[in-house]
Design a protein around this motif. Structure first.
Motif, PDB file in Angstrom:
ATOM      1  N   GLY A  97       0.713  -1.233  -0.009  1.00  0.00           N
ATOM      2  CA  GLY A  97       0.023  -0.203  -0.004  1.00  0.00           C
ATOM      3  C   GLY A  97       0.768   1.204   0.199  1.00  0.00           C
ATOM      4  O   GLY A  97       0.660   2.244  -0.679  1.00  0.00           O
ATOM      5  N   GLN A  98       1.813   1.221   0.748  1.00  0.00           N
ATOM      6  CA  GLN A  98       2.937   2.316   1.009  1.00  0.00           C
ATOM      7  C   GLN A  98       3.402   2.641  -0.514  1.00  0.00           C
ATOM      8  O   GLN A  98       3.754   3.663  -0.994  1.00  0.00           O
ATOM      9  CB  GLN A  98       3.887   2.199   1.890  1.00  0.00           C
ATOM     10  CG  GLN A  98       3.368   2.230   3.198  1.00  0.00           C
ATOM     11  CD  GLN A  98       4.593   1.908   4.348  1.00  0.00           C
ATOM     12  OE1 GLN A  98       5.264   1.049   4.057  1.00  0.00           O
ATOM     13  NE2 GLN A  98       4.092   2.346   5.681  1.00  0.00           N
ATOM     14  N   THR A  99       3.852   1.534  -1.212  1.00  0.00           N
ATOM     15  CA  THR A  99       4.436   1.506  -2.565  1.00  0.00           C
ATOM     16  C   THR A  99       3.457   2.202  -3.396  1.00  0.00           C
ATOM     17  O   THR A  99       3.998   3.026  -4.392  1.00  0.00           O
ATOM     18  CB  THR A  99       5.088   0.213  -2.718  1.00  0.00           C
ATOM     19  OG1 THR A  99       5.987  -0.291  -1.858  1.00  0.00           O
ATOM     20  CG2 THR A  99       5.807   0.386  -4.234  1.00  0.00           C
ATOM     21  N   ILE A 100       2.330   1.732  -3.619  1.00  0.00           N
ATOM     22  CA  ILE A 100       1.327   2.320  -4.520  1.00  0.00           C
ATOM     23  C   ILE A 100       1.250   3.737  -4.128  1.00  0.00           C
ATOM     24  O   ILE A 100       1.063   4.526  -5.289  1.00  0.00           O
ATOM     25  CB  ILE A 100       0.049   1.562  -4.512  1.00  0.00           C
ATOM     26  CG1 ILE A 100      -0.064   0.057  -4.801  1.00  0.00           C
ATOM     27  CG2 ILE A 100      -1.001   2.210  -5.101  1.00  0.00           C
ATOM     28  CD1 ILE A 100      -1.085  -0.834  -4.492  1.00  0.00           C
ATOM     29  N   THR A 127      -1.011  -4.591   3.000  1.00  0.00           N
ATOM     30  CA  THR A 127      -0.278  -4.627   4.441  1.00  0.00           C
ATOM     31  C   THR A 127       0.843  -5.360   4.344  1.00  0.00           C
ATOM     32  O   THR A 127       1.730  -5.229   5.351  1.00  0.00           O
ATOM     33  CB  THR A 127      -1.236  -4.780   5.410  1.00  0.00           C
ATOM     34  OG1 THR A 127      -1.523  -6.341   5.088  1.00  0.00           O
ATOM     35  CG2 THR A 127      -2.683  -4.309   5.287  1.00  0.00           C
ATOM     36  N   LYS A 128       1.211  -6.263   3.395  1.00  0.00           N
ATOM     37  CA  LYS A 128       2.415  -6.969   3.479  1.00  0.00           C
ATOM     38  C   LYS A 128       3.598  -6.199   2.908  1.00  0.00           C
ATOM     39  O   LYS A 128       3.449  -5.380   2.175  1.00  0.00           O
ATOM     40  CB  LYS A 128       2.154  -8.419   2.586  1.00  0.00           C
ATOM     41  CG  LYS A 128       1.184  -9.289   3.030  1.00  0.00           C
ATOM     42  CD  LYS A 128       1.563 -10.315   2.491  1.00  0.00           C
ATOM     43  CE  LYS A 128       0.381 -11.678   2.887  1.00  0.00           C
ATOM     44  NZ  LYS A 128       0.484 -12.884   2.112  1.00  0.00           N
ATOM     45  N   LYS A 129       4.883  -6.506   3.407  1.00  0.00           N
ATOM     46  CA  LYS A 129       6.062  -5.857   3.060  1.00  0.00           C
ATOM     47  C   LYS A 129       6.350  -6.463   1.613  1.00  0.00           C
ATOM     48  O   LYS A 129       6.052  -7.641   1.121  1.00  0.00           O
ATOM     49  CB  LYS A 129       7.219  -6.166   3.987  1.00  0.00           C
ATOM     50  CG  LYS A 129       7.023  -5.729   5.498  1.00  0.00           C
ATOM     51  CD  LYS A 129       7.459  -4.201   5.576  1.00  0.00           C
ATOM     52  CE  LYS A 129       7.255  -3.552   6.810  1.00  0.00           C
ATOM     53  NZ  LYS A 129       8.472  -4.214   7.612  1.00  0.00           N
ATOM     54  N   ASN A 130       6.892  -5.542   0.783  1.00  0.00           N
ATOM     55  CA  ASN A 130       7.374  -5.836  -0.561  1.00  0.00           C
ATOM     56  C   ASN A 130       8.293  -7.114  -0.517  1.00  0.00           C
ATOM     57  O   ASN A 130       8.257  -7.956  -1.574  1.00  0.00           O
ATOM     58  CB  ASN A 130       7.937  -4.696  -1.062  1.00  0.00           C
ATOM     59  CG  ASN A 130       7.075  -3.368  -1.582  1.00  0.00           C
ATOM     60  OD1 ASN A 130       5.817  -3.944  -1.593  1.00  0.00           O
ATOM     61  ND2 ASN A 130       7.615  -2.213  -1.852  1.00  0.00           N
ATOM     62  N   GLN A 131       8.902  -7.088   0.334  1.00  0.00           N
ATOM     63  CA  GLN A 131       9.988  -8.512   0.383  1.00  0.00           C
ATOM     64  C   GLN A 131       9.392  -9.753   0.477  1.00  0.00           C
ATOM     65  O   GLN A 131       9.913 -10.807  -0.031  1.00  0.00           O
ATOM     66  CB  GLN A 131      11.123  -8.226   1.487  1.00  0.00           C
ATOM     67  CG  GLN A 131      10.592  -8.307   2.780  1.00  0.00           C
ATOM     68  CD  GLN A 131      11.538  -7.843   3.936  1.00  0.00           C
ATOM     69  OE1 GLN A 131      12.683  -7.521   3.639  1.00  0.00           O
ATOM     70  NE2 GLN A 131      10.938  -7.902   5.021  1.00  0.00           N
ATOM     71  N   SER A 132       8.007  -9.719   0.780  1.00  0.00           N
ATOM     72  CA  SER A 132       7.435 -11.177   0.980  1.00  0.00           C
ATOM     73  C   SER A 132       6.349 -11.447  -0.257  1.00  0.00           C
ATOM     74  O   SER A 132       5.870 -12.277  -0.367  1.00  0.00           O
ATOM     75  CB  SER A 132       6.339 -10.979   2.229  1.00  0.00           C
ATOM     76  OG  SER A 132       5.490  -9.840   2.078  1.00  0.00           O
ATOM     77  N   ILE A 141       1.332  -4.414  -7.751  1.00  0.00           N
ATOM     78  CA  ILE A 141       1.661  -3.198  -7.185  1.00  0.00           C
ATOM     79  C   ILE A 141       1.839  -2.238  -8.312  1.00  0.00           C
ATOM     80  O   ILE A 141       1.229  -1.318  -8.550  1.00  0.00           O
ATOM     81  CB  ILE A 141       2.656  -3.356  -6.342  1.00  0.00           C
ATOM     82  CG1 ILE A 141       2.238  -4.070  -5.030  1.00  0.00           C
ATOM     83  CG2 ILE A 141       3.118  -2.011  -5.763  1.00  0.00           C
ATOM     84  CD1 ILE A 141       3.387  -4.456  -4.069  1.00  0.00           C
ATOM     85  N   ALA A 142       2.650  -2.507  -9.342  1.00  0.00           N
ATOM     86  CA  ALA A 142       2.999  -1.609 -10.135  1.00  0.00           C
ATOM     87  C   ALA A 142       1.840  -1.314 -11.302  1.00  0.00           C
ATOM     88  O   ALA A 142       1.755   0.030 -11.752  1.00  0.00           O
ATOM     89  CB  ALA A 142       4.211  -2.011 -11.097  1.00  0.00           C
ATOM     90  N   LEU A 143       1.171  -2.146 -11.465  1.00  0.00           N
ATOM     91  CA  LEU A 143      -0.047  -2.124 -12.407  1.00  0.00           C
ATOM     92  C   LEU A 143      -1.197  -1.316 -11.723  1.00  0.00           C
ATOM     93  O   LEU A 143      -2.023  -0.308 -12.222  1.00  0.00           O
ATOM     94  CB  LEU A 143      -0.664  -3.542 -12.847  1.00  0.00           C
ATOM     95  CG  LEU A 143       0.162  -4.398 -13.737  1.00  0.00           C
ATOM     96  CD1 LEU A 143      -0.366  -5.605 -13.905  1.00  0.00           C
ATOM     97  CD2 LEU A 143       0.076  -3.289 -15.084  1.00  0.00           C
ATOM     98  N   ILE A 144      -1.275  -1.596 -10.417  1.00  0.00           N
ATOM     99  CA  ILE A 144      -2.429  -0.590  -9.690  1.00  0.00           C
ATOM    100  C   ILE A 144      -2.094   0.837  -9.752  1.00  0.00           C
ATOM    101  O   ILE A 144      -3.012   1.377  -9.970  1.00  0.00           O
ATOM    102  CB  ILE A 144      -2.524  -1.357  -8.215  1.00  0.00           C
ATOM    103  CG1 ILE A 144      -3.346  -2.487  -8.241  1.00  0.00           C
ATOM    104  CG2 ILE A 144      -3.543  -0.297  -7.614  1.00  0.00           C
ATOM    105  CD1 ILE A 144      -3.203  -3.504  -7.046  1.00  0.00           C
TER     106      ILE A 144
END
Length: 309
Positions: A97-100, A127-132, A141-144
């Protein structure tokens, strides 16, 4: 289709040392148009896109986005476009979510109702971390972020890499939405069925050159139609027809055949078959894969460029 040209590439050339990566690229994308840009790995798709994005400087030729030079006006151009690469690398300690939200803010956009809708559609846990995340979830994430941005030009470079078939369908639906909103879309892919479903115009790149461009309908006459036939009489006559290719005969009477035929000669071949008393006939229109393999199956590197207005 609107006449406004969003992307204009003319005679683009790019070298890396002595290697000629792009030797003559001509490509246009108009407002409200989806252009499918296809070719295998190493053909020059990503190099072309990086030049369009202003990440690489052209050695020769014209590369304009919104009428501006892609290299010198890259910052201004990026405010009006969204880009999704095939390999997405994210900040490992950020959540999805933070990345989006960060990707949207970097593009002068904000998290909106469309963002929430896409998170739900793609079934992403933000809510999950990107590394997971798996590769497919990183791609989501990039598409959203890109699909929920309100910009004029969208560039996708192998965008569905890692996505399952259901998510591919969602992506296709979103591309249709953007097209209906009058957005311009450049879709680079080696997945032929994907491009065939969404592309208004197709550009095929081979060895750094656009070897074919036009609508799929316009290009279909250049390839072959697939035919399967069962007749009461033998079909050996097909061996004598120069327009028949990849012929396979079967049956005790040699009365079953599968072959491809030059589309322009289909009618005359059908007339020839009538004397064999056809029992069953199946005709499949040529696909983009047929057209693609016609070029990539040919070892002649000097095949000429064909374009259709």
């Amino acid at each position: 289709m609107a006449d406004q040209v969003i992307l204009n590439v003319k005679h683009l050339q790019k070298k890396f040392g002595k290697f000629q990566a792009l030797s003559d690229i001509n490509l246009q994308v108009h407002q409200g148009e989806v252009v499918g840009f296809i070719g295998p790995n190493g053909a020059g798709k990503s190099t072309t896109i990086r030049t369009i994005l202003g990440m690489l400087k052209a050695d020769r030729g014209v590369v304009e986005v919104f009428g501006e030079d892609a290299w010198s006006k890259a910052v201004q151009i990026h405010q009006r476009l969204a880009y999704v690469p095939g390999d997405v690398y994210l900040w490992p300690n950020f959540t999805g979510g933070q990345t989006i939200d960060l990707l949207l803010r970097m593009n002068r956009q904000r998290h909106n109702a469309k963002t929430d809708e896409l998170i739900k559609k793609f079934e992403l846990d933000p809510t999950k971390k990107n590394q997971s995340y798996s590769k497919g979830n990183r791609q989501k994430i990039a598409l959203i972020a890109a699909l929920s941005a309100d910009v004029d030009f969208y560039i996708f470079d192998e965008p569905t890499s890692g996505l399952d078939p259901l998510n591919e369908v969602i992506f296709q639906e979103e591309i249709e939405r953007l097209k209906n909103e009058g957005k311009a879309i450049l879709l680079s892919s080696h997945i032929l069925s994907e491009v065939e479903k969404m592309g208004d115009t197709i550009a095929i790149i081979r060895q750094g050159k656009i070897i074919e461009s036009g609508s799929l309908t316009e290009m279909r006459h250049l390839t072959r139609t697939n035919v399967s036939v069962v007749a009461k009489k033998e079909l050996l006559i097909l061996k004598q027809l120069s327009s028949v290719h990849q012929l396979t005969l079967a049956g005790d009477l040699q009365n079953q055949a599968e072959f491809s035929v030059d589309t322009d000669d289909l009618q005359s071949v059908m007339q020839t078959l009538m004397s064999a008393e056809i029992v069953n006939l199946q005709i499949a229109p040529p696909t983009l894969e047929d057209l693609f393999m016609r070029y990539y199956g040919d070892t002649d590197a000097n095949k000429g460029v064909k374009t259709h207005a």
